[in-house]
Design a protein around this motif. Structure first.
Motif, PDB file in Angstrom:
ATOM      1  N   LEU A 137      26.901  30.374  42.036  1.00 17.73           N
ATOM      2  CA  LEU A 137      28.263  30.883  41.971  1.00 17.73           C
ATOM      3  C   LEU A 137      28.368  32.316  42.465  1.00 17.73           C
ATOM      4  O   LEU A 137      27.406  33.081  42.415  1.00 17.73           O
ATOM      5  CB  LEU A 137      28.786  30.833  40.527  1.00 17.73           C
ATOM      6  N   ALA A 138      29.571  32.683  42.886  1.00 18.75           N
ATOM      7  CA  ALA A 138      29.934  34.067  43.154  1.00 18.75           C
ATOM      8  C   ALA A 138      31.006  34.430  42.131  1.00 18.75           C
ATOM      9  O   ALA A 138      31.713  33.557  41.627  1.00 18.75           O
ATOM     10  CB  ALA A 138      30.475  34.223  44.575  1.00 18.75           C
ATOM     11  N   CYS A 139      31.114  35.689  41.821  1.00 17.83           N
ATOM     12  CA  CYS A 139      32.179  36.159  40.932  1.00 17.83           C
ATOM     13  C   CYS A 139      33.028  37.132  41.739  1.00 17.83           C
ATOM     14  O   CYS A 139      32.501  38.061  42.355  1.00 17.83           O
ATOM     15  CB  CYS A 139      31.603  36.843  39.701  1.00 17.83           C
ATOM     16  N   VAL A 140      34.328  36.910  41.753  1.00 22.59           N
ATOM     17  CA  VAL A 140      35.245  37.736  42.535  1.00 22.59           C
ATOM     18  C   VAL A 140      36.222  38.430  41.593  1.00 22.59           C
ATOM     19  O   VAL A 140      36.850  37.783  40.758  1.00 22.59           O
ATOM     20  CB  VAL A 140      36.027  36.883  43.562  1.00 22.59           C
ATOM     21  N   MET A 141      36.341  39.737  41.749  1.00 23.72           N
ATOM     22  CA  MET A 141      37.304  40.504  40.961  1.00 23.72           C
ATOM     23  C   MET A 141      38.471  40.923  41.848  1.00 23.72           C
ATOM     24  O   MET A 141      38.263  41.523  42.899  1.00 23.72           O
ATOM     25  CB  MET A 141      36.668  41.757  40.366  1.00 23.72           C
ATOM     26  N   THR A 142      39.678  40.559  41.416  1.00 17.98           N
ATOM     27  CA  THR A 142      40.882  41.028  42.092  1.00 17.98           C
ATOM     28  C   THR A 142      41.676  41.896  41.115  1.00 17.98           C
ATOM     29  O   THR A 142      41.170  42.275  40.060  1.00 17.98           O
ATOM     30  CB  THR A 142      41.723  39.847  42.632  1.00 17.98           C
ATOM     31  N   ALA A 147      31.522  37.342  32.831  1.00 11.83           N
ATOM     32  CA  ALA A 147      31.464  36.684  34.139  1.00 11.83           C
ATOM     33  C   ALA A 147      30.437  37.360  35.048  1.00 11.83           C
ATOM     34  O   ALA A 147      29.649  36.689  35.714  1.00 11.83           O
ATOM     35  CB  ALA A 147      32.845  36.696  34.796  1.00 11.83           C
ATOM     36  N   PHE A 148      30.434  38.692  35.075  1.00  9.55           N
ATOM     37  CA  PHE A 148      29.486  39.419  35.914  1.00  9.55           C
ATOM     38  C   PHE A 148      28.041  39.143  35.500  1.00  9.55           C
ATOM     39  O   PHE A 148      27.137  39.183  36.320  1.00  9.55           O
ATOM     40  CB  PHE A 148      29.747  40.922  35.861  1.00  9.55           C
ATOM     41  N   ASN A 149      27.834  38.879  34.225  1.00 11.39           N
ATOM     42  CA  ASN A 149      26.479  38.639  33.714  1.00 11.39           C
ATOM     43  C   ASN A 149      26.121  37.157  33.605  1.00 11.39           C
ATOM     44  O   ASN A 149      25.033  36.826  33.149  1.00 11.39           O
ATOM     45  CB  ASN A 149      26.306  39.323  32.352  1.00 11.39           C
ATOM     46  N   ASP A 150      27.016  36.274  34.020  1.00 12.65           N
ATOM     47  CA  ASP A 150      26.736  34.835  33.972  1.00 12.65           C
ATOM     48  C   ASP A 150      25.478  34.559  34.800  1.00 12.65           C
ATOM     49  O   ASP A 150      25.360  35.000  35.942  1.00 12.65           O
ATOM     50  CB  ASP A 150      27.937  34.066  34.541  1.00 12.65           C
ATOM     51  N   LYS A 158      26.257  36.637  43.230  1.00 13.40           N
ATOM     52  CA  LYS A 158      26.907  37.736  43.955  1.00 13.40           C
ATOM     53  C   LYS A 158      28.190  38.100  43.226  1.00 13.40           C
ATOM     54  O   LYS A 158      28.914  37.235  42.763  1.00 13.40           O
ATOM     55  CB  LYS A 158      27.219  37.340  45.393  1.00 13.40           C
ATOM     56  N   ILE A 159      28.441  39.401  43.115  1.00 18.18           N
ATOM     57  CA  ILE A 159      29.667  39.913  42.514  1.00 18.18           C
ATOM     58  C   ILE A 159      30.442  40.611  43.623  1.00 18.18           C
ATOM     59  O   ILE A 159      29.911  41.522  44.279  1.00 18.18           O
ATOM     60  CB  ILE A 159      29.353  40.895  41.367  1.00 18.18           C
ATOM     61  N   ILE A 160      31.674  40.170  43.839  1.00 18.32           N
ATOM     62  CA  ILE A 160      32.492  40.713  44.922  1.00 18.32           C
ATOM     63  C   ILE A 160      33.723  41.392  44.337  1.00 18.32           C
ATOM     64  O   ILE A 160      34.526  40.755  43.654  1.00 18.32           O
ATOM     65  CB  ILE A 160      32.925  39.603  45.901  1.00 18.32           C
ATOM     66  N   VAL A 161      33.866  42.673  44.608  1.00 12.43           N
ATOM     67  CA  VAL A 161      35.036  43.429  44.188  1.00 12.43           C
ATOM     68  C   VAL A 161      36.043  43.357  45.330  1.00 12.43           C
ATOM     69  O   VAL A 161      35.757  43.786  46.446  1.00 12.43           O
ATOM     70  CB  VAL A 161      34.669  44.892  43.854  1.00 12.43           C
ATOM     71  N   ALA A 162      37.203  42.766  45.053  1.00 13.66           N
ATOM     72  CA  ALA A 162      38.226  42.572  46.088  1.00 13.66           C
ATOM     73  C   ALA A 162      39.579  43.078  45.587  1.00 13.66           C
ATOM     74  O   ALA A 162      40.567  42.357  45.570  1.00 13.66           O
ATOM     75  CB  ALA A 162      38.298  41.088  46.466  1.00 13.66           C
TER      76      ALA A 162
END
Length: 181
Positions: free
Chosen positions: A43-48, A109-112, A117-121
């Motif tokens: 998985l990737a984690c995306v922050m909006t 979520a970031f620590n799952d 990959k953690i993406i700041v968007a």
């Protein structure tokens, strides 16, 4: 006269969607979408910035663009979190918009363990909004060194961009860079 037989291949996909809301359903803390049958999906984690919908069966444009881009990057699904959890918030973000519940969901979520990959968007608000910058720094500082190395930012020609920015929808997919704050 001969009848031509048409061969049809049927492809099926099952997508699992989970949404984590507060009791009143006025805040969304997490959106999870997985299209792989793998027992441990990549998985990737995306922050909006803020959530667009509370309905797991309806995707706003941002969520659709995230899903398509994450799929193209080869992931099995994604987690989506937001700097603010209030639904349909479309104004300048202030320090009052942040909550402990949402921060806890972001860190979870970031620590799952399935997140690679953690993406700041969150777009240019990283540079233009002091509260956004401070909140993001605070969250990133709470991550392990290993997790901090996973954090990247969605970028366009002039720096950080949001998934709705037309330039990131071009050929070649999302461009990511190390997060510099």
């Amino acid at each position: 006269m001969r009848t031509r037989r048409i061969i049809v291949n049927t492809e099926r996909s099952t997508i699992v969607v989970e949404v984590l809301l507060n009791e009143e359903k006025t805040e969304r803390y997490l959106y999870k979408r997985i299209w792989s049958k793998a027992k441990t999906p990549k998985l990737a984690c995306v922050m909006t910035i803020h959530p667009g919908s509370k309905d797991p069966n309806s995707m706003d444009l941002t969520t659709m663009l995230i899903a398509n881009s994450i799929y193209e990057m080869g992931y099995d699904g994604f987690l989506s979190v937001n700097l603010t959890s209030k639904l349909q918030q479309k104004r300048k973000i202030s320090a009052n918009d942040f909550s402990e519940e949402n921060e806890s969901a972001i860190l979870g979520a970031f620590n799952d363990e399935q997140v690679e990959k953690i993406i700041v968007a969150v777009g240019s608000s990283i540079k233009t909004n002091k509260e956004v910058n401070a909140q993001l720094k605070s969250i990133i500082a709470q991550l392990s060194e290993e997790r901090q190395k996973m954090v990247e930012v969605l970028v366009g020609l002039d720096g950080p961009v949001h998934p709705l920015t037309p330039i990131v929808r071009g050929v070649g997919g999302w461009k990511l860079a190390k997060l510099k704050m």
